[in-house]
Design a protein around this motif. Structure first.
Motif, PDB file in Angstrom:
ATOM      1  N   UNK A   1     -70.122 -32.395  -7.509  1.00 19.15           N
ATOM      2  CA  UNK A   1     -70.186 -30.935  -7.539  1.00 19.15           C
ATOM      3  C   UNK A   1     -71.352 -30.422  -6.707  1.00 19.15           C
ATOM      4  N   UNK A   2     -72.494 -31.121  -6.754  1.00 23.95           N
ATOM      5  CA  UNK A   2     -73.631 -30.731  -5.938  1.00 23.95           C
ATOM      6  C   UNK A   2     -73.330 -30.847  -4.455  1.00 23.95           C
ATOM      7  N   UNK A   3     -72.654 -31.930  -4.074  1.00 21.10           N
ATOM      8  CA  UNK A   3     -72.273 -32.109  -2.674  1.00 21.10           C
ATOM      9  C   UNK A   3     -71.286 -31.027  -2.239  1.00 21.10           C
ATOM     10  N   UNK A   4     -70.294 -30.734  -3.104  1.00 23.85           N
ATOM     11  CA  UNK A   4     -69.309 -29.692  -2.778  1.00 23.85           C
ATOM     12  C   UNK A   4     -69.979 -28.327  -2.655  1.00 23.85           C
ATOM     13  N   UNK A   5     -70.988 -28.072  -3.499  1.00 27.71           N
ATOM     14  CA  UNK A   5     -71.696 -26.796  -3.420  1.00 27.71           C
ATOM     15  C   UNK A   5     -72.423 -26.667  -2.093  1.00 27.71           C
ATOM     16  N   UNK A   6     -73.090 -27.739  -1.663  1.00 25.20           N
ATOM     17  CA  UNK A   6     -73.787 -27.711  -0.376  1.00 25.20           C
ATOM     18  C   UNK A   6     -72.805 -27.454   0.767  1.00 25.20           C
ATOM     19  N   UNK A   7     -71.653 -28.094   0.720  1.00 28.48           N
ATOM     20  CA  UNK A   7     -70.661 -27.907   1.770  1.00 28.48           C
ATOM     21  C   UNK A   7     -70.101 -26.483   1.743  1.00 28.48           C
ATOM     22  N   UNK A   8     -69.926 -25.943   0.536  1.00 28.65           N
ATOM     23  CA  UNK A   8     -69.432 -24.569   0.408  1.00 28.65           C
ATOM     24  C   UNK A   8     -70.443 -23.579   0.974  1.00 28.65           C
ATOM     25  N   UNK A   9     -71.713 -23.761   0.642  1.00 29.94           N
ATOM     26  CA  UNK A   9     -72.756 -22.866   1.158  1.00 29.94           C
ATOM     27  C   UNK A   9     -72.802 -22.933   2.679  1.00 29.94           C
ATOM     28  N   UNK A  10     -72.702 -24.134   3.196  1.00 32.87           N
ATOM     29  CA  UNK A  10     -72.721 -24.301   4.650  1.00 32.87           C
ATOM     30  C   UNK A  10     -71.532 -23.589   5.294  1.00 32.87           C
ATOM     31  N   UNK A  11     -70.348 -23.714   4.664  1.00 28.67           N
ATOM     32  CA  UNK A  11     -69.154 -23.055   5.210  1.00 28.67           C
ATOM     33  C   UNK A  11     -69.281 -21.540   5.121  1.00 28.67           C
ATOM     34  N   UNK A  12     -69.814 -21.036   4.025  1.00 29.62           N
ATOM     35  CA  UNK A  12     -69.964 -19.594   3.850  1.00 29.62           C
ATOM     36  C   UNK A  12     -70.879 -19.008   4.919  1.00 29.62           C
ATOM     37  N   UNK A  13     -72.008 -19.644   5.128  1.00 32.05           N
ATOM     38  CA  UNK A  13     -72.997 -19.090   6.036  1.00 32.05           C
ATOM     39  C   UNK A  13     -72.723 -19.454   7.492  1.00 32.05           C
ATOM     40  N   UNK A  14     -71.766 -20.324   7.704  1.00 32.29           N
ATOM     41  CA  UNK A  14     -71.414 -20.667   9.079  1.00 32.29           C
ATOM     42  C   UNK A  14     -70.149 -19.987   9.545  1.00 32.29           C
ATOM     43  N   UNK A  15     -69.273 -19.615   8.590  1.00 32.56           N
ATOM     44  CA  UNK A  15     -67.979 -19.023   8.944  1.00 32.56           C
ATOM     45  C   UNK A  15     -67.740 -17.833   8.024  1.00 32.56           C
ATOM     46  N   UNK A  16     -68.169 -16.682   8.433  1.00 30.80           N
ATOM     47  CA  UNK A  16     -68.102 -15.504   7.586  1.00 30.80           C
ATOM     48  C   UNK A  16     -66.706 -15.125   7.161  1.00 30.80           C
ATOM     49  N   UNK A  17     -65.699 -15.340   8.001  1.00 28.85           N
ATOM     50  CA  UNK A  17     -64.351 -14.926   7.662  1.00 28.85           C
ATOM     51  C   UNK A  17     -63.813 -15.710   6.468  1.00 28.85           C
ATOM     52  N   UNK A  18     -64.153 -17.013   6.396  1.00 33.38           N
ATOM     53  CA  UNK A  18     -63.735 -17.830   5.248  1.00 33.38           C
ATOM     54  C   UNK A  18     -64.304 -17.246   3.962  1.00 33.38           C
ATOM     55  N   UNK A  19     -65.592 -16.897   4.003  1.00 33.93           N
ATOM     56  CA  UNK A  19     -66.241 -16.335   2.823  1.00 33.93           C
ATOM     57  C   UNK A  19     -65.620 -15.009   2.426  1.00 33.93           C
ATOM     58  N   UNK A  20     -65.366 -14.159   3.411  1.00 31.51           N
ATOM     59  CA  UNK A  20     -64.795 -12.848   3.101  1.00 31.51           C
ATOM     60  C   UNK A  20     -63.398 -12.991   2.500  1.00 31.51           C
ATOM     61  N   UNK A  21     -62.615 -13.936   3.020  1.00 33.14           N
ATOM     62  CA  UNK A  21     -61.271 -14.130   2.490  1.00 33.14           C
ATOM     63  C   UNK A  21     -61.332 -14.622   1.040  1.00 33.14           C
ATOM     64  N   UNK A  22     -62.215 -15.574   0.768  1.00 29.94           N
ATOM     65  CA  UNK A  22     -62.334 -16.092  -0.598  1.00 29.94           C
ATOM     66  C   UNK A  22     -62.858 -15.033  -1.557  1.00 29.94           C
ATOM     67  N   UNK A  23     -63.817 -14.237  -1.113  1.00 34.25           N
ATOM     68  CA  UNK A  23     -64.371 -13.210  -1.988  1.00 34.25           C
ATOM     69  C   UNK A  23     -63.328 -12.127  -2.284  1.00 34.25           C
ATOM     70  N   UNK A  24     -62.496 -11.790  -1.285  1.00 30.59           N
ATOM     71  CA  UNK A  24     -61.437 -10.810  -1.530  1.00 30.59           C
ATOM     72  C   UNK A  24     -60.431 -11.335  -2.548  1.00 30.59           C
ATOM     73  N   UNK A  25     -60.068 -12.616  -2.400  1.00 30.52           N
ATOM     74  CA  UNK A  25     -59.140 -13.209  -3.366  1.00 30.52           C
ATOM     75  C   UNK A  25     -59.731 -13.205  -4.771  1.00 30.52           C
ATOM     76  N   UNK A  26     -61.013 -13.547  -4.878  1.00 33.65           N
ATOM     77  CA  UNK A  26     -61.664 -13.572  -6.182  1.00 33.65           C
ATOM     78  C   UNK A  26     -61.666 -12.178  -6.807  1.00 33.65           C
ATOM     79  N   UNK A  27     -62.030 -11.164  -6.014  1.00 35.04           N
ATOM     80  CA  UNK A  27     -62.077  -9.800  -6.531  1.00 35.04           C
ATOM     81  C   UNK A  27     -60.710  -9.281  -6.938  1.00 35.04           C
ATOM     82  N   UNK A  28     -59.694  -9.540  -6.108  1.00 37.90           N
ATOM     83  CA  UNK A  28     -58.341  -9.078  -6.421  1.00 37.90           C
ATOM     84  C   UNK A  28     -57.807  -9.748  -7.678  1.00 37.90           C
TER      85      UNK A  28
END
Length: 631
Positions: free
Chosen positions: A181-208
């Motif tokens: 889980x710690x490794x997955x969290x690091x990879x998720x943070x890296x993806x979020x801060x490296x690829x904004x569109x991925x983060x925005x898509x996931x956050x929209x899905x979460x909110x909806x």
């Protein structure tokens, strides 16, 4: 920009460079993983534990703590916190920055520090906290005041944070345990801060998904005069002994929370829960009703009998699975030698991380300050003899070390096994003392969980180049936030013990803890003969399933029921198991048909369903409690 997240294997001891000469620059780093990390990964000057990261972590963690409280009372599970919190924080700060409310970018290490705060708060429901306290309420009818319970949770959890200090470097820096889980969290943070569109898509899905979950609760539970409410459940279309299936709790529950929770477990667990529900409510319970053992066809009456079978499956399978991890346990005891601090290697010049890692002296200092407080609280709040409280502290450290290593190797914190072990120990030391039996297990479970949780977060920090000291302090902020939030809301949702063990709040983990304590206090002979047979059969079934899973050929394992899923299904209502199965099945189908879509959508949508329904459910309970809505 932060350096790429290294593969965990890259942070093991690097292979020696055959051309390196020990006195040449870079030679030491090639042979020392800690020196390599400091020189190539560590981001010492980056913003990390900022005020906004602390505030965001405390707020998001508190919200997720409430969500987990609702879920654990429904299903007995605490669900993942950190990855969802990081996605949510990134979306919130990104929105504020786009609106020009914030000028400075929310960095990856700020998000990592925020995640440490949020996870400590969100997991305040775990480690036995929301198993032991409801169990104590069921067994004794009373609880300490809210203020004292907040202090209890905070002290026990903080002890777990300090217990992680002396073993961190061995488990993460040197052995490089995966902590998935710690490794997955690091990879998720890296993806979020490296690829904004991925983060925005996931956050929209979460909110909806959160909005959909909240609207379903509003339509189902609000009971407004102008709103035509949905029924809470729909009975399955058949009868058993002349009664509709819904009377046996075999119905479809209109709950996206349970479907979301099911999507987060694997399909094997999902179908095992459906099997357990059919076995218990379709065959065992009707047989016991026919014999007059179960007096009426209600969930509470059925559960008072089947609890012993389900508990036996869960406890026996948990203990045997834990026993098969004996190598981890042995390595854990060898790691206890590190409690005096990491000894410098022979011939080493100096500790490369002396000014970065938490000083080893913080561990004994933390226990010297908080240990007497914990012993006092055990004696004052729960009438645990002082000698038993003193004994609980070293036992808690041992359990914390074991839980941390097992979590690092398997991603599963074994509180379901360690809790009953502690109950058995104190059942022998203080026979008949139910508070000592329950709350001493809470102490060891809380220390174990928060030690493992901090190390999981520190794994993310290790991969991202974060400061361990700042994450340590972040964890303490989260502990304080979680303790302040979870107690008053629990007392609001559970004003009396009568609410527990019902279809509204089955509280299966608490039922198991209470059942073990009852059995230790009164003996097996106090059970109905059929309940004793059920407990024996459940224990044998749990053992058999673990052995089959361990030794069966790989192709056969997929068809062996999960012991934890089967045992839990016998304890919770059949309707909950059916909904969890539906969620697991839908997620499994999506992963098979559209794997990329599943990777992007399952976690945020499931988390949104859970958060939306649980938080609005709590809000409606608060409105009803204050008299603004008919109950």
């Amino acid at each position: 920009m932060a350096p790429p997240v290294p593969n965990p294997s890259q942070l093991r001891v690097p292979p020696p460079d055959p051309g390196a000469v020990p006195d040449q620059p870079g030679a030491s780093a090639a042979m020392d993983p800690e020196l390599y990390w400091r020189e190539h990964v560590y981001q010492g000057g980056a913003r990390q534990l900022t005020v906004r990261a602390i505030i965001a972590g405390m707020l998001i963690g508190a919200v997720m703590c409430l969500s987990n409280l609702y879920v654990i009372l429904k299903t007995g599970w605490s669900l993942g916190v950190t990855i969802t919190a990081c996605i949510l924080a990134f979306a919130v700060f990104g929105t504020l920055r786009s609106l020009k409310v914030l000028r400075r970018e929310f960095t990856d290490l700020e998000n990592n520090a925020m995640g440490s705060v949020a996870s400590a708060a969100g997991y305040m429901t775990g480690g036995g906290n929301m198993a032991a306290v409801p169990a104590l309420l069921m067994l004794t009818g009373t609880l300490p005041s809210s203020g004292w319970l907040m202090v209890w949770f905070a002290v026990i959890s903080a002890l777990g944070v300090f217990a992680a200090i002396p073993i961190k470097r061995q488990l993460i820096n040197i052995e490089a345990l995966p902590f998935p889980t710690g490794t997955a969290t690091a990879e998720t943070i890296r993806a979020l801060h490296g690829h904004g569109e991925v983060a925005r898509r996931k956050s929209r899905l979460l909110g909806l998904a959160g909005l959909v979950g909240a609207l379903l609760v509003l339509v189902r539970d609000a009971r407004f005069t102008w709103l035509k409410n949905l029924p809470e459940k729909a009975s399955l279309p058949f009868t058993i002994l002349g009664r509709e299936a819904g009377k046996w709790s075999l119905s479809f529950d209109f709950s996206l929370l349970l479907i979301g929770a099911g999507a987060l477990v694997n399909f094997r667990t999902g179908w095992s829960m459906l099997l357990g529900a059919i076995l218990n409510y379709g065959f065992l319970a009707p047989a016991m009703v026919s014999q007059g053992v179960i007096p009426e066809v209600t969930y509470k009456a059925i559960n008072s009998w089947s609890l012993w079978t389900g508990s036996a499956v869960l406890v026996s399978s948990g203990l045997l699975s834990f026993a098969f991890q004996w190598k981890s346990v042995v390595r854990s005891f060898s790691a206890l030698g590190g409690l005096v601090g990491i000894k410098p290697k022979e011939g080493a010049r100096e500790d490369p991380l002396a000014d970065i890692e938490c000083p080893p002296a913080w561990f004994p200092l933390g226990f010297a300050l908080l240990g007497p407080v914990a012993v006092f609280l055990m004696a004052y709040l729960f009438q645990i003899p002082w000698w038993a409280g003193v004994l609980a502290l070293p036992l808690a450290v041992v359990m914390g070390v074991i839980a941390s290593r097992v979590t690092g190797e398997t991603d599963t914190t074994p509180t379901k096994a360690l809790g009953p072990v502690t109950q058995l120990i104190f059942g022998g030391l203080a026979p008949g003392n139910i508070p000592a039996n329950v709350m001493s297990a809470n102490a060891t479970g809380g220390v174990g969980l928060h030690s493992a949780d901090l190390l999981t977060d520190l794994k993310s920090g290790w991969l991202l180049g974060a400061s361990p000291r700042q994450q340590f302090f972040a964890q303490l902020f989260g502990v304080a936030a979680g303790a302040m939030v979870v107690v008053p809301i629990f007392k609001l949702l559970v004003p009396t013990a009568d609410v527990l063990g019902t279809e509204q709040f089955p509280a299966p983990a608490s039922m198991v803890w209470a059942g073990v304590s009852k059995m230790l206090a009164s003996g097996v002979s106090a059970l109905h003969p059929t309940a004793r047979v059920g407990a024996l059969c459940g224990a044998l079934l749990g053992i058999t399933l673990v052995l089959l899973e361990r030794w069966a050929p790989p192709k056969v394992k997929a068809f062996i029921p999960s012991a934890s899923g089967l045992g839990l299904a016998i304890v919770i209502p059949g309707s909950s198991s059916i909904s969890l199965f539906v969620g697991a099945g839908l997620a499994a189908l999506l992963r098979r048909v559209k794997p990329k879509l599943a990777e992007d959508a399952v976690l945020p949508v499931s988390s949104g369903f859970i958060a939306g329904e649980s938080l609005l459910g709590i809000a409606i309970a608060m409105v009803k409690a204050f008299g603004f809505m008919p109950k």
